[in-house]
Design an enzyme around this catalytic site. Structure first.
Site, short mmCIF file in Angstrom:
data_model
loop_
_atom_site.label_atom_id
_atom_site.label_comp_id
_atom_site.label_asym_id
_atom_site.label_seq_id
_atom_site.Cartn_x
_atom_site.Cartn_y
_atom_site.Cartn_z
CE1 TYR A 140 36.49 49.84 76.79
CE2 TYR A 140 36.26 51.44 78.54
CZ TYR A 140 36.90 50.98 77.41
OH TYR A 140 37.96 51.68 76.91
CE LYS A 190 36.32 53.65 61.47
NZ LYS A 190 37.15 54.62 60.76
CG ASP A 222 38.83 57.54 61.42
OD1 ASP A 222 37.68 57.94 61.69
OD2 ASP A 222 39.10 56.98 60.35
CG ASP A 246 38.96 54.83 78.24
OD1 ASP A 246 39.52 55.73 78.88
OD2 ASP A 246 39.16 53.62 78.46
CG ASP A 250 43.15 59.38 79.07
OD1 ASP A 250 42.32 59.92 79.84
OD2 ASP A 250 43.88 58.44 79.41
#
Ligand code: NAD
Length: 356
Positions: A140, A190, A222, A246, A250
Protein backbone atom coordinates in the site's frame (compact mmCIF):
# COMPACT_ATOMS: atom_id res chain seq x y z
CA UNK A 1 -4.71 13.19 34.09
CA UNK A 2 -4.98 11.41 30.71
CA UNK A 3 -6.12 13.41 27.69
CA UNK A 4 -8.38 11.74 25.14
CA UNK A 5 -9.05 13.48 21.84
CA UNK A 6 -12.51 12.52 20.59
CA UNK A 7 -13.19 12.80 16.85
CA UNK A 8 -16.90 12.09 16.22
CA UNK A 9 -16.63 12.60 12.42
CA UNK A 10 -19.75 12.16 10.26
CA UNK A 11 -23.01 10.19 10.07
CA UNK A 12 -23.52 8.00 13.15
CA UNK A 13 -20.06 9.05 14.40
CA UNK A 14 -21.51 11.68 16.71
CA UNK A 15 -24.06 9.30 18.31
CA UNK A 16 -21.65 6.43 18.87
CA UNK A 17 -18.77 8.52 20.26
CA UNK A 18 -21.23 10.25 22.63
CA UNK A 19 -22.17 6.78 23.90
CA UNK A 20 -18.55 5.70 24.32
CA UNK A 21 -17.67 8.88 26.24
CA UNK A 22 -20.62 8.32 28.57
CA UNK A 23 -19.40 4.78 29.25
CA UNK A 24 -15.84 6.03 29.79
CA UNK A 25 -17.16 8.61 32.28
CA UNK A 26 -18.93 5.83 34.17
CA UNK A 27 -15.74 3.74 34.23
CA UNK A 28 -13.77 6.83 35.31
CA UNK A 29 -16.10 7.40 38.26
CA UNK A 30 -15.68 3.79 39.33
CA UNK A 31 -11.95 3.26 38.71
CA UNK A 32 -10.58 6.81 39.24
CA UNK A 33 -9.07 7.09 35.80
CA UNK A 34 -8.85 10.89 35.73
CA UNK A 35 -9.79 11.30 32.07
CA UNK A 36 -10.07 14.58 30.20
CA UNK A 37 -11.71 15.00 26.77
CA UNK A 38 -11.05 17.33 23.85
CA UNK A 39 -13.43 17.17 20.85
CA UNK A 40 -12.04 17.78 17.35
CA UNK A 41 -13.37 17.72 13.79
CA UNK A 42 -12.37 15.45 10.92
CA UNK A 43 -13.98 14.08 7.76
CA UNK A 44 -16.87 15.76 5.96
CA UNK A 45 -17.75 17.82 9.02
CA UNK A 46 -14.25 19.32 8.99
CA UNK A 47 -14.43 19.82 5.22
CA UNK A 48 -17.66 21.83 5.64
CA UNK A 49 -16.11 24.02 8.35
CA UNK A 50 -12.50 24.37 7.23
CA UNK A 51 -12.38 23.17 3.60
CA UNK A 52 -10.21 20.15 4.50
CA UNK A 53 -10.91 16.70 5.99
CA UNK A 54 -8.04 16.74 8.50
CA UNK A 55 -7.28 20.22 9.88
CA UNK A 56 -3.77 20.77 11.27
CA UNK A 57 -5.37 21.60 14.62
CA UNK A 58 -6.97 18.15 14.83
CA UNK A 59 -3.74 16.34 13.94
CA UNK A 60 -1.72 18.40 16.46
CA UNK A 61 -4.27 17.76 19.22
CA UNK A 62 -3.99 14.01 18.48
CA UNK A 63 -0.18 14.15 18.62
CA UNK A 64 -0.42 15.66 22.10
CA UNK A 65 -3.09 13.28 23.40
CA UNK A 66 -2.69 10.09 25.42
CA UNK A 67 -5.16 8.43 23.06
CA UNK A 68 -7.65 9.20 20.28
CA UNK A 69 -11.23 7.93 20.09
CA UNK A 70 -12.54 8.07 16.53
CA UNK A 71 -16.14 7.62 15.29
CA UNK A 72 -16.40 7.34 11.51
CA UNK A 73 -16.18 9.62 8.46
CA UNK A 74 -17.79 9.84 5.03
CA UNK A 75 -21.20 10.11 3.43
CA UNK A 76 -23.01 10.78 0.16
CA UNK A 77 -23.06 14.50 0.87
CA UNK A 78 -19.36 14.67 -0.06
CA UNK A 79 -19.51 12.39 -3.12
CA UNK A 80 -18.58 15.21 -5.47
CA UNK A 81 -15.72 16.62 -3.42
CA UNK A 82 -12.26 16.38 -5.07
CA UNK A 83 -10.55 13.03 -4.32
CA UNK A 84 -7.78 14.54 -2.16
CA UNK A 85 -10.32 16.39 0.03
CA UNK A 86 -12.79 13.56 0.55
CA UNK A 87 -13.71 12.78 4.19
CA UNK A 88 -12.00 9.35 4.12
CA UNK A 89 -8.65 11.09 3.50
CA UNK A 90 -8.75 12.03 7.20
CA UNK A 91 -8.17 8.37 8.12
CA UNK A 92 -5.09 8.02 5.93
CA UNK A 93 -3.85 11.41 7.19
CA UNK A 94 -4.16 10.27 10.81
CA UNK A 95 -2.46 6.93 10.09
CA UNK A 96 0.44 8.71 8.43
CA UNK A 97 0.57 11.74 10.75
CA UNK A 98 0.55 9.62 13.91
CA UNK A 99 2.58 6.77 12.37
CA UNK A 100 -0.05 4.23 13.38
CA UNK A 101 1.96 1.16 12.44
CA UNK A 102 -0.22 -1.61 13.83
CA UNK A 103 -3.91 -2.33 13.58
CA UNK A 104 -5.38 -4.66 16.20
CA UNK A 105 -8.77 -6.19 15.52
CA UNK A 106 -10.15 -8.52 18.15
CA UNK A 107 -12.88 -10.94 17.15
CA UNK A 108 -14.67 -12.34 20.16
CA UNK A 109 -17.86 -14.25 19.60
CA UNK A 110 -20.15 -13.51 22.51
CA UNK A 111 -22.08 -16.62 23.60
CA UNK A 112 -25.48 -14.94 23.32
CA UNK A 113 -24.73 -13.96 19.71
CA UNK A 114 -23.46 -17.26 18.22
CA UNK A 115 -26.58 -17.52 16.07
CA UNK A 116 -25.78 -14.19 14.40
CA UNK A 117 -22.62 -15.60 12.83
CA UNK A 118 -22.76 -16.83 9.22
CA UNK A 119 -20.78 -19.90 10.45
CA UNK A 120 -22.30 -22.81 12.37
CA UNK A 121 -22.67 -22.16 16.14
CA UNK A 122 -20.42 -25.10 17.08
CA UNK A 123 -17.60 -23.59 14.97
CA UNK A 124 -17.81 -20.08 16.41
CA UNK A 125 -18.78 -20.57 20.06
CA UNK A 126 -15.71 -19.54 22.06
CA UNK A 127 -13.84 -17.80 19.21
CA UNK A 128 -11.54 -15.18 20.75
CA UNK A 129 -8.75 -13.99 18.48
CA UNK A 130 -6.87 -10.81 17.55
CA UNK A 131 -5.53 -9.90 14.14
CA UNK A 132 -2.43 -7.69 14.26
CA UNK A 133 -2.00 -6.05 10.84
CA UNK A 134 1.03 -4.00 9.78
CA UNK A 135 -0.49 -0.68 8.73
CA UNK A 136 2.09 1.71 7.27
CA UNK A 137 4.24 -0.47 4.99
CA UNK A 138 4.02 -3.14 2.31
CA UNK A 139 2.36 -2.81 -1.08
CA UNK A 140 0.00 0.00 0.00
CA UNK A 141 2.94 2.33 0.54
CA UNK A 142 5.40 1.03 -2.10
CA UNK A 143 6.14 2.68 -5.46
CA UNK A 144 3.49 2.20 -8.10
CA UNK A 145 2.96 2.85 -11.75
CA UNK A 146 -0.56 3.50 -13.03
CA UNK A 147 0.29 2.82 -16.64
CA UNK A 148 3.33 2.14 -18.83
CA UNK A 149 3.95 0.50 -22.17
CA UNK A 150 6.28 -2.50 -22.20
CA UNK A 151 6.61 -4.99 -25.07
CA UNK A 152 3.75 -3.18 -26.80
CA UNK A 153 1.31 -3.79 -23.91
CA UNK A 154 -0.02 -1.43 -21.29
CA UNK A 155 0.77 -2.54 -17.77
CA UNK A 156 0.60 -1.24 -14.18
CA UNK A 157 2.54 -2.29 -11.13
CA UNK A 158 2.64 -1.90 -7.32
CA UNK A 159 5.78 -2.64 -5.34
CA UNK A 160 5.61 -4.70 -2.16
CA UNK A 161 8.55 -4.09 0.17
CA UNK A 162 9.27 -4.58 3.85
CA UNK A 163 12.38 -3.73 5.85
CA UNK A 164 13.62 -5.77 8.80
CA UNK A 165 12.91 -2.94 11.34
CA UNK A 166 9.32 -2.65 10.04
CA UNK A 167 8.74 -6.38 10.52
CA UNK A 168 10.52 -6.41 13.89
CA UNK A 169 8.33 -3.60 15.28
CA UNK A 170 5.01 -5.26 14.40
CA UNK A 171 6.24 -8.71 15.41
CA UNK A 172 7.30 -7.54 18.88
CA UNK A 173 3.88 -5.99 19.42
CA UNK A 174 2.19 -9.21 18.28
CA UNK A 175 4.31 -11.35 20.63
CA UNK A 176 3.56 -8.98 23.51
CA UNK A 177 -0.15 -9.16 22.68
CA UNK A 178 -0.01 -12.98 22.64
CA UNK A 179 1.91 -13.02 25.92
CA UNK A 180 -0.91 -11.28 27.81
CA UNK A 181 -3.52 -13.54 26.14
CA UNK A 182 -3.27 -17.31 25.58
CA UNK A 183 0.37 -17.33 24.46
CA UNK A 184 -0.12 -18.43 20.84
CA UNK A 185 0.99 -16.51 17.76
CA UNK A 186 0.35 -17.37 14.10
CA UNK A 187 2.39 -15.46 11.53
CA UNK A 188 0.79 -15.30 8.10
CA UNK A 189 2.73 -14.82 4.85
CA UNK A 190 3.20 -16.23 1.37
CA UNK A 191 6.79 -17.37 1.85
CA UNK A 192 6.45 -20.11 -0.78
CA UNK A 193 6.23 -17.36 -3.45
CA UNK A 194 7.21 -13.89 -2.21
CA UNK A 195 10.67 -12.59 -1.21
CA UNK A 196 9.10 -10.08 1.21
CA UNK A 197 7.35 -12.99 2.92
CA UNK A 198 10.60 -14.91 3.29
CA UNK A 199 12.21 -11.87 4.95
CA UNK A 200 9.06 -11.56 7.09
CA UNK A 201 9.32 -15.19 8.23
CA UNK A 202 13.07 -15.01 8.98
CA UNK A 203 12.53 -11.85 11.04
CA UNK A 204 9.58 -13.30 12.96
CA UNK A 205 11.65 -16.42 13.79
CA UNK A 206 14.48 -14.23 15.09
CA UNK A 207 12.18 -12.17 17.34
CA UNK A 208 10.64 -15.44 18.60
CA UNK A 209 13.95 -16.23 20.33
CA UNK A 210 13.09 -13.52 22.90
CA UNK A 211 9.59 -14.87 23.54
CA UNK A 212 10.08 -18.50 24.52
CA UNK A 213 6.78 -18.38 26.48
CA UNK A 214 4.78 -17.79 23.26
CA UNK A 215 4.10 -20.69 20.88
CA UNK A 216 4.70 -19.61 17.26
CA UNK A 217 3.48 -21.17 14.03
CA UNK A 218 3.48 -19.99 10.41
CA UNK A 219 0.63 -20.26 7.89
CA UNK A 220 0.41 -19.30 4.23
CA UNK A 221 -2.25 -16.66 3.69
CA UNK A 222 -4.46 -18.88 1.50
CA UNK A 223 -4.50 -21.59 4.18
CA UNK A 224 -5.18 -19.00 6.90
CA UNK A 225 -8.19 -17.66 4.96
CA UNK A 226 -9.55 -21.21 4.84
CA UNK A 227 -8.74 -22.01 8.49
CA UNK A 228 -10.65 -18.89 9.63
CA UNK A 229 -13.78 -20.53 8.19
CA UNK A 230 -13.20 -24.18 9.10
CA UNK A 231 -11.64 -23.81 12.57
CA UNK A 232 -11.42 -20.21 13.81
CA UNK A 233 -11.07 -21.37 17.43
CA UNK A 234 -7.48 -22.52 16.79
CA UNK A 235 -6.29 -18.88 16.67
CA UNK A 236 -5.18 -16.61 19.51
CA UNK A 237 -3.11 -13.84 17.84
CA UNK A 238 -2.47 -13.58 14.08
CA UNK A 239 0.24 -11.23 12.78
CA UNK A 240 0.51 -10.32 9.13
CA UNK A 241 1.40 -7.61 6.61
CA UNK A 242 -0.74 -4.77 5.34
CA UNK A 243 -2.41 -6.37 2.31
CA UNK A 244 -3.04 -9.83 3.82
CA UNK A 245 -4.19 -8.18 7.07
CA UNK A 246 -6.70 -6.00 5.26
CA UNK A 247 -8.38 -9.02 3.72
CA UNK A 248 -8.13 -11.45 6.66
CA UNK A 249 -9.39 -8.90 9.20
CA UNK A 250 -12.58 -8.30 7.20
CA UNK A 251 -13.07 -12.04 6.79
CA UNK A 252 -12.60 -12.57 10.53
CA UNK A 253 -14.91 -9.66 11.40
CA UNK A 254 -17.98 -11.31 9.86
CA UNK A 255 -17.51 -14.34 12.13
CA UNK A 256 -18.66 -12.09 14.99
CA UNK A 257 -22.06 -11.58 13.41
CA UNK A 258 -22.40 -7.79 13.19
CA UNK A 259 -20.00 -5.05 12.16
CA UNK A 260 -21.73 -2.83 14.74
CA UNK A 261 -19.99 -4.83 17.47
CA UNK A 262 -16.41 -4.88 16.29
CA UNK A 263 -13.74 -2.61 17.82
CA UNK A 264 -10.22 -1.83 16.66
CA UNK A 265 -7.02 -0.17 17.80
CA UNK A 266 -4.36 1.45 15.63
CA UNK A 267 -1.17 1.60 17.63
CA UNK A 268 1.42 4.32 17.03
CA UNK A 269 4.68 5.43 18.54
CA UNK A 270 3.33 8.85 19.60
CA UNK A 271 -0.23 7.92 20.45
CA UNK A 272 -2.84 5.34 19.42
CA UNK A 273 -6.27 5.61 17.84
CA UNK A 274 -9.34 3.54 18.66
CA UNK A 275 -12.39 3.18 16.41
CA UNK A 276 -15.17 0.77 15.47
CA UNK A 277 -14.52 -1.08 12.20
CA UNK A 278 -17.71 0.14 10.54
CA UNK A 279 -18.23 3.34 8.58
CA UNK A 280 -20.49 6.35 9.12
CA UNK A 281 -23.68 4.44 8.15
CA UNK A 282 -25.43 7.41 6.49
CA UNK A 283 -28.55 5.25 5.98
CA UNK A 284 -29.28 5.23 9.73
CA UNK A 285 -27.54 8.44 10.88
CA UNK A 286 -29.62 10.62 13.22
CA UNK A 287 -32.26 7.91 13.76
CA UNK A 288 -30.95 6.90 17.19
CA UNK A 289 -30.71 3.22 16.21
CA UNK A 290 -26.96 2.78 15.64
CA UNK A 291 -25.27 0.06 17.65
CA UNK A 292 -22.72 1.87 19.87
CA UNK A 293 -21.04 -1.37 21.08
CA UNK A 294 -18.17 -1.38 18.57
CA UNK A 295 -17.17 2.11 19.72
CA UNK A 296 -17.69 1.28 23.39
CA UNK A 297 -15.49 -1.82 23.01
CA UNK A 298 -12.93 0.38 21.21
CA UNK A 299 -12.96 2.64 24.29
CA UNK A 300 -12.25 -0.46 26.40
CA UNK A 301 -9.24 -1.19 24.17
CA UNK A 302 -8.12 2.42 24.67
CA UNK A 303 -8.12 1.88 28.43
CA UNK A 304 -6.22 -1.41 28.05
CA UNK A 305 -3.52 -0.44 25.55
CA UNK A 306 -2.99 3.30 26.03
CA UNK A 307 -3.82 3.81 29.71
CA UNK A 308 -3.00 0.31 31.03
CA UNK A 309 -6.30 0.34 32.96
CA UNK A 310 -6.99 -3.39 32.52
CA UNK A 311 -9.67 -3.70 35.20
CA UNK A 312 -11.67 -0.80 33.80
CA UNK A 313 -11.33 -2.26 30.27
CA UNK A 314 -12.59 -5.64 31.44
CA UNK A 315 -15.50 -4.09 33.30
CA UNK A 316 -16.68 -2.35 30.11
CA UNK A 317 -16.30 -5.55 28.09
CA UNK A 318 -18.24 -7.63 30.58
CA UNK A 319 -20.94 -4.92 30.84
CA UNK A 320 -21.45 -5.20 27.06
CA UNK A 321 -21.60 -9.01 27.28
CA UNK A 322 -24.10 -8.87 30.17
CA UNK A 323 -26.31 -6.38 28.31
CA UNK A 324 -26.46 -8.79 25.38
CA UNK A 325 -26.93 -11.83 27.62
CA UNK A 326 -29.88 -10.03 29.26
CA UNK A 327 -31.55 -9.88 25.83
CA UNK A 328 -31.07 -6.22 24.89
CA UNK A 329 -30.55 -5.79 21.14
CA UNK A 330 -30.07 -2.84 18.81
CA UNK A 331 -31.83 -3.14 15.44
CA UNK A 332 -28.79 -4.58 13.59
CA UNK A 333 -28.70 -7.68 15.84
CA UNK A 334 -32.39 -7.94 16.73
CA UNK A 335 -34.61 -10.77 15.52
CA UNK A 336 -38.25 -11.50 16.28
CA UNK A 337 -39.34 -14.48 18.36
CA UNK A 338 -36.45 -14.65 20.85
CA UNK A 339 -37.84 -12.47 23.64
CA UNK A 340 -35.26 -9.81 22.83
CA UNK A 341 -35.81 -6.23 23.96
CA UNK A 342 -35.26 -3.86 21.04
CA UNK A 343 -33.39 -0.73 22.09
CA UNK A 344 -31.80 2.32 20.50
CA UNK A 345 -28.34 3.88 20.90
CA UNK A 346 -29.16 5.83 24.07
CA UNK A 347 -30.86 2.91 25.88
CA UNK A 348 -28.01 0.56 24.92
CA UNK A 349 -25.56 3.02 26.44
CA UNK A 350 -27.63 3.30 29.63
CA UNK A 351 -27.91 -0.48 29.99
CA UNK A 352 -24.13 -0.88 29.59
CA UNK A 353 -23.43 1.94 32.10
CA UNK A 354 -25.76 0.26 34.63
CA UNK A 355 -23.69 -2.95 34.40
CA UNK A 356 -20.27 -1.35 34.98
P1 NAD B 1 -20.89 1.29 6.79
O1 NAD B 1 -20.06 0.45 7.69
O2 NAD B 1 -21.03 2.71 7.15
O3 NAD B 1 -22.36 0.66 6.69
C1 NAD B 1 -22.61 -0.65 6.14
C2 NAD B 1 -23.97 -1.16 6.68
O4 NAD B 1 -23.83 -1.50 8.06
C3 NAD B 1 -25.08 -0.11 6.62
O5 NAD B 1 -26.30 -0.75 6.32
C4 NAD B 1 -25.13 0.46 8.01
O6 NAD B 1 -26.40 0.95 8.41
C5 NAD B 1 -24.72 -0.74 8.87
N1 NAD B 1 -24.00 -0.32 10.07
C6 NAD B 1 -22.74 0.15 10.15
N2 NAD B 1 -22.42 0.47 11.40
C7 NAD B 1 -23.51 0.19 12.15
C8 NAD B 1 -23.81 0.33 13.54
N3 NAD B 1 -22.93 0.81 14.42
N4 NAD B 1 -25.05 -0.03 13.97
C9 NAD B 1 -25.94 -0.52 13.09
N5 NAD B 1 -25.73 -0.67 11.78
C10 NAD B 1 -24.53 -0.31 11.31
O7 NAD B 1 -20.26 1.12 5.33
P2 NAD B 1 -20.65 1.87 3.97
O8 NAD B 1 -22.13 2.04 3.87
O9 NAD B 1 -19.93 1.13 2.92
O10 NAD B 1 -19.96 3.30 4.08
C11 NAD B 1 -20.64 4.50 4.50
C12 NAD B 1 -19.62 5.61 4.57
O11 NAD B 1 -18.64 5.31 5.59
C13 NAD B 1 -18.82 5.79 3.27
O12 NAD B 1 -18.64 7.16 3.04
C14 NAD B 1 -17.49 5.10 3.57
O13 NAD B 1 -16.43 5.62 2.80
C15 NAD B 1 -17.33 5.42 5.04
N6 NAD B 1 -16.43 4.51 5.79
C16 NAD B 1 -15.74 5.09 6.80
C17 NAD B 1 -14.94 4.29 7.60
C18 NAD B 1 -14.22 4.95 8.74
O14 NAD B 1 -14.53 6.07 9.07
N7 NAD B 1 -13.28 4.27 9.38
C19 NAD B 1 -14.89 2.90 7.40
C20 NAD B 1 -15.66 2.35 6.38
C21 NAD B 1 -16.45 3.17 5.58
Amino acid sequence: MSKIVVIPGDGIGKEITESAVEVLKKADAKFNLNLEYEFKDAGGTAYDKFGMPLPEETLNACKNADAVLFGAVGGNKWDNVKAELRPEKAILGLRKGLNLYANLRPVKVIDSLVDNSPLKPQLVKGVDLVIVRELVGGIYFGDRCESEIKNNSERAWDLENYSVPEVERITKLAFETAKIRRGKLTSVDKANVLATSRLWRRTVNKIAENFSDVELNHLYVDNCAMQLCVNPKQFDVIVTGNLFGDILSDEAAVIGGSIGLMPSASIGELTSLYEPIHGSAPDIAGKGIANPMGTILSAAMLLRYSLHAEKAAQSIESAVEKTLADGFRTADIYSDGFNFKKIGTVEATQEICKRI
